[in-house]
Design a protein around this motif. Structure first.
Motif, PDB file in Angstrom:
ATOM      1  N   THR A  85       0.839  -1.207   0.000  1.00 41.78           N
ATOM      2  CA  THR A  85       0.000   0.000   0.000  1.00 41.78           C
ATOM      3  C   THR A  85       0.873   1.255   0.000  1.00 41.78           C
ATOM      4  N   LEU A  86       0.214   2.382  -0.288  1.00 43.37           N
ATOM      5  CA  LEU A  86       0.856   3.693  -0.288  1.00 43.37           C
ATOM      6  C   LEU A  86      -0.029   4.681   0.452  1.00 43.37           C
ATOM      7  N   ILE A  87       0.577   5.683   1.041  1.00 47.68           N
ATOM      8  CA  ILE A  87      -0.146   6.866   1.510  1.00 47.68           C
ATOM      9  C   ILE A  87       0.452   8.040   0.743  1.00 47.68           C
ATOM     10  N   ILE A  88      -0.379   8.802   0.044  1.00 44.73           N
ATOM     11  CA  ILE A  88       0.130   9.804  -0.899  1.00 44.73           C
ATOM     12  C   ILE A  88      -0.265  11.214  -0.480  1.00 44.73           C
ATOM     13  N   GLY A  89       0.497  12.181  -0.980  1.00 42.86           N
ATOM     14  CA  GLY A  89       0.194  13.585  -0.764  1.00 42.86           C
ATOM     15  C   GLY A  89      -0.956  14.035  -1.648  1.00 42.86           C
ATOM     16  N   ASN A  90      -1.574  15.156  -1.266  1.00 42.01           N
ATOM     17  CA  ASN A  90      -2.735  15.634  -2.014  1.00 42.01           C
ATOM     18  C   ASN A  90      -2.389  16.088  -3.427  1.00 42.01           C
ATOM     19  N   GLY A  91      -1.166  16.570  -3.629  1.00 38.43           N
ATOM     20  CA  GLY A  91      -0.761  16.972  -4.969  1.00 38.43           C
ATOM     21  C   GLY A  91      -0.734  15.802  -5.930  1.00 38.43           C
ATOM     22  N   ILE A  92      -0.244  14.645  -5.471  1.00 41.28           N
ATOM     23  CA  ILE A  92      -0.220  13.443  -6.305  1.00 41.28           C
ATOM     24  C   ILE A  92      -1.635  12.981  -6.606  1.00 41.28           C
ATOM     25  N   GLN A 115      -8.308   6.988  -2.326  1.00 39.59           N
ATOM     26  CA  GLN A 115      -8.168   5.792  -1.496  1.00 39.59           C
ATOM     27  C   GLN A 115      -8.854   4.592  -2.149  1.00 39.59           C
ATOM     28  N   GLY A 116      -8.133   3.461  -2.207  1.00 46.27           N
ATOM     29  CA  GLY A 116      -8.666   2.237  -2.804  1.00 46.27           C
ATOM     30  C   GLY A 116      -8.196   2.004  -4.226  1.00 46.27           C
ATOM     31  N   ASP A 117      -7.726   3.071  -4.913  1.00 46.89           N
ATOM     32  CA  ASP A 117      -7.200   2.911  -6.269  1.00 46.89           C
ATOM     33  C   ASP A 117      -5.811   2.295  -6.222  1.00 46.89           C
ATOM     34  N   TYR A 118      -5.383   1.801  -7.392  1.00 44.66           N
ATOM     35  CA  TYR A 118      -4.046   1.204  -7.505  1.00 44.66           C
ATOM     36  C   TYR A 118      -3.155   2.084  -8.375  1.00 44.66           C
ATOM     37  N   MET A 119      -1.878   2.095  -8.050  1.00 37.53           N
ATOM     38  CA  MET A 119      -0.902   2.891  -8.794  1.00 37.53           C
ATOM     39  C   MET A 119       0.261   1.987  -9.196  1.00 37.53           C
ATOM     40  N   PRO A 120       0.575   1.902 -10.503  1.00 38.46           N
ATOM     41  CA  PRO A 120       1.658   1.013 -10.946  1.00 38.46           C
ATOM     42  C   PRO A 120       3.028   1.696 -10.848  1.00 38.46           C
ATOM     43  N   PHE A 121       4.044   0.919 -10.518  1.00 39.92           N
ATOM     44  CA  PHE A 121       5.430   1.378 -10.472  1.00 39.92           C
ATOM     45  C   PHE A 121       6.296   0.363 -11.208  1.00 39.92           C
ATOM     46  N   ARG A 122       7.287   0.875 -11.942  1.00 32.69           N
ATOM     47  CA  ARG A 122       8.249  -0.020 -12.577  1.00 32.69           C
ATOM     48  C   ARG A 122       9.482  -0.109 -11.691  1.00 32.69           C
ATOM     49  N   ALA A 123       9.762  -1.307 -11.183  1.00 31.47           N
ATOM     50  CA  ALA A 123      10.872  -1.502 -10.265  1.00 31.47           C
ATOM     51  C   ALA A 123      12.203  -1.460 -11.004  1.00 31.47           C
ATOM     52  N   PHE A 124      13.288  -1.501 -10.253  1.00 26.88           N
ATOM     53  CA  PHE A 124      14.634  -1.383 -10.837  1.00 26.88           C
ATOM     54  C   PHE A 124      14.938  -2.510 -11.821  1.00 26.88           C
ATOM     55  N   ASP A 125      14.300  -3.684 -11.637  1.00 28.41           N
ATOM     56  CA  ASP A 125      14.572  -4.834 -12.515  1.00 28.41           C
ATOM     57  C   ASP A 125      13.557  -4.961 -13.641  1.00 28.41           C
ATOM     58  N   GLY A 126      12.693  -3.955 -13.798  1.00 30.56           N
ATOM     59  CA  GLY A 126      11.734  -3.962 -14.901  1.00 30.56           C
ATOM     60  C   GLY A 126      10.380  -4.540 -14.569  1.00 30.56           C
ATOM     61  N   THR A 127      10.240  -5.161 -13.412  1.00 30.81           N
ATOM     62  CA  THR A 127       8.941  -5.703 -13.021  1.00 30.81           C
ATOM     63  C   THR A 127       7.994  -4.580 -12.605  1.00 30.81           C
ATOM     64  N   VAL A 128       6.697  -4.851 -12.685  1.00 32.43           N
ATOM     65  CA  VAL A 128       5.690  -3.846 -12.343  1.00 32.43           C
ATOM     66  C   VAL A 128       5.126  -4.162 -10.958  1.00 32.43           C
ATOM     67  N   MET A 129       5.081  -3.146 -10.120  1.00 32.77           N
ATOM     68  CA  MET A 129       4.501  -3.272  -8.781  1.00 32.77           C
ATOM     69  C   MET A 129       3.225  -2.437  -8.739  1.00 32.77           C
ATOM     70  N   LEU A 185       4.308   7.720   1.125  1.00 30.42           N
ATOM     71  CA  LEU A 185       4.806   6.859   2.185  1.00 30.42           C
ATOM     72  C   LEU A 185       4.676   5.415   1.738  1.00 30.42           C
ATOM     73  N   ILE A 186       5.719   4.633   1.943  1.00 31.12           N
ATOM     74  CA  ILE A 186       5.782   3.261   1.464  1.00 31.12           C
ATOM     75  C   ILE A 186       6.475   2.418   2.529  1.00 31.12           C
ATOM     76  N   THR A 187       6.148   1.156   2.615  1.00 34.19           N
ATOM     77  CA  THR A 187       6.785   0.291   3.610  1.00 34.19           C
ATOM     78  C   THR A 187       8.243   0.030   3.224  1.00 34.19           C
ATOM     79  N   GLU A 188       9.031  -0.341   4.216  1.00 31.87           N
ATOM     80  CA  GLU A 188      10.461  -0.585   3.955  1.00 31.87           C
ATOM     81  C   GLU A 188      10.655  -1.720   2.956  1.00 31.87           C
ATOM     82  N   ALA A 189       9.883  -2.794   3.086  1.00 31.93           N
ATOM     83  CA  ALA A 189      10.039  -3.939   2.171  1.00 31.93           C
ATOM     84  C   ALA A 189       9.719  -3.540   0.734  1.00 31.93           C
ATOM     85  N   ASP A 190       8.633  -2.783   0.536  1.00 29.96           N
ATOM     86  CA  ASP A 190       8.265  -2.344  -0.817  1.00 29.96           C
ATOM     87  C   ASP A 190       9.292  -1.360  -1.371  1.00 29.96           C
ATOM     88  N   PHE A 191       9.825  -0.494  -0.518  1.00 31.40           N
ATOM     89  CA  PHE A 191      10.831   0.472  -0.971  1.00 31.40           C
ATOM     90  C   PHE A 191      12.073  -0.256  -1.477  1.00 31.40           C
TER      91      PHE A 191
END
Length: 416
Positions: free
Chosen positions: A160-167, A175-189, A210-216
């Motif tokens: 999960t993420l907690i995001i700023g209002n600008g984002i 809240q409840g939506d999903y946001m994709p990220f491309r990790a350093f190895d090319g996989t999508v999170m 804000l992101i958890t340490e494991a996800d970061f």
């Protein structure tokens, strides 16, 4: 004394009548004058208020942030250094941090990602807060700069993420939506939005995630033996600089940054931006002074005739100068107060709509926040001397020359 006051009242009454007889010309002058005051006042009010706002917020930033430097650049911090710093005399505590930047090509904006403080280190009696480092888009300087955001009751869990209002605004997500990220190895999170940060902290958390340490660590590929940097608390606040020096001496590849340095950096940034705006508009101020000089020295035939008649009926040269002084004072003070009032509304009620990009910085992701008015006598005095005094000085000599004109000469010149 009463006679002098009565004389001033009559001269002011005559001056007002004279101004109204040439209302088109004087309204144009007043509008231009008000615009100049408005521009300068808006720049000063915005710059000073945002500096005060930032200084109040940054008081909660870490006493010392320690970074590892490699080839003059910020490098990952080895976890093994933490024990060495903790053993330095005067250090009360050391806490590691994980933060970084993620570029979103969809909206062309950089996000700041941060793992919040561990639960056991948070003061239960206060709202959950944290600090985050920031890189200035114009200078490239890296350092801690975004403190005291509020978690707003949202719960951060793996995935999960907690995001700023600008984002939330630029991506149109909630809240409840999903946001994709491309990790350093090319996989999508795909990370779920668990909530947003408090709007009260938007000045410093608009672009924050804000992101958890494991996800970061999974997103950026950082192993458990490294962190981004560490924050150090000191037992005696008066020994902050001393402890920073000890850290630098013990571990020469580290760079300690104390809170006062952060405050000075941001103060310099806003001073530079505000000064840049004033320099840009100084050409307009100079043009206005030239215009004021030309207006005062280039008397129309009607004004020459008026001066001639006044002197012919018994007015002294000092009375004519006094009349012109009151004329200038009425115009300049009216423009000054109208410009200040309009600037106040512009900065504190419309968010400095006209100058916002130049004063806040150029970015795809702006924070929305209401500035708290910080206006003092120093600002108003400086503004007064920047606007009213140049106009007064530019008109004194031409007014004196006009007041010494011979009545017969004025009348003959008018009649020709």
């Amino acid at each position: 004394m009463n006679a002098w006051i009565e004389k001033q009242r009559y001269i002011i009454d005559f001056t007002l009548s004279s101004l109204l007889r040439r209302k088109v010309k004087n309204i144009g002058l007043l509008a231009l004058y008000t615009l100049i005051v408005f521009i300068l006042a808006s720049t000063m009010f915005f710059t000073y208020s945002i500096k005060k706002e930032a200084s109040l917020i940054l008081k909660g930033s870490p006493e010392i942030v320690v970074q590892k430097i490699l080839a003059g650049r910020h490098d990952l911090f080895p976890v093994g250094y933490i024990d060495t710093i903790r053993q330095i005399r005067g250090v009360a505590g050391v806490e590691s941090r994980l933060w970084g930047y993620y570029y979103d090509s969809l909206v062309g904006a950089n996000y700041t990602l941060l793992t919040p403080p561990k639960e056991e280190r948070t003061d239960r009696s206060q709202p959950k807060t944290a600090t985050v480092a920031s890189e200035d888009a114009d200078t490239g300087a890296t350092g801690p700069a975004k403190p005291l955001f509020e978690l707003n009751g949202a719960k951060l869990e793996p995935g999960t993420l907690i995001i700023g209002n600008g984002i939330a605004r630029v991506r149109n997500i909630t809240q409840g939506d999903y946001m994709p990220f491309r990790a350093f190895d090319g996989t999508v999170m795909n990370l779920r939005i668990a909530g947003t940060l408090s709007s009260r902290s938007e000045l410093v958390s608009s672009d924050l995630m804000l992101i958890t340490e494991a996800d970061f660590r999974k997103l950026f590929g950082i192993d458990t033996q490294h962190v981004t940097d560490v924050i150090v608390t000191v037992k005696n606040p008066r020994e902050v600089a001393t402890v920073a020096g000890k850290i630098k001496k013990r571990l020469i590849d580290l760079r300690p940054i104390i809170r006062d340095e952060i405050l000075r950096t941001y103060d310099s940034i806003f001073n530079w931006r505000g000064g840049m705006m004033i320099v840009v508009f100084s050409a307009a101020v100079l043009a206005f002074v030239i215009f004021a000089w030309d207006k005062a020295s280039g008397l129309s035939a009607g004004e020459r005739r008026e001066i001639g008649i006044l002197k012919a009926v018994g007015w002294e040269t000092s009375d004519v100068i006094l009349m012109k002084f009151w004329e200038g004072a009425i115009v300049s003070l009216s423009a000054f107060f109208m410009g200040v009032i309009l600037a106040y509304v512009h900065v504190f009620f419309t968010g400095s709509l006209v100058f916002e990009p130049a004063l806040k910085g150029w970015s795809s992701l702006y924070p929305n926040f209401d500035l708290t008015p910080f206006i003092n006598a120093e600002q108003l005095t400086t503004l007064f001397f920047l606007t009213v005094v140049p106009y007064t000085v530019a008109t004194i000599v031409p007014i004196w020359r006009a007041a010494t004109i011979d009545p017969d000469t004025a009348m003959r010149h008018t009649g020709e």
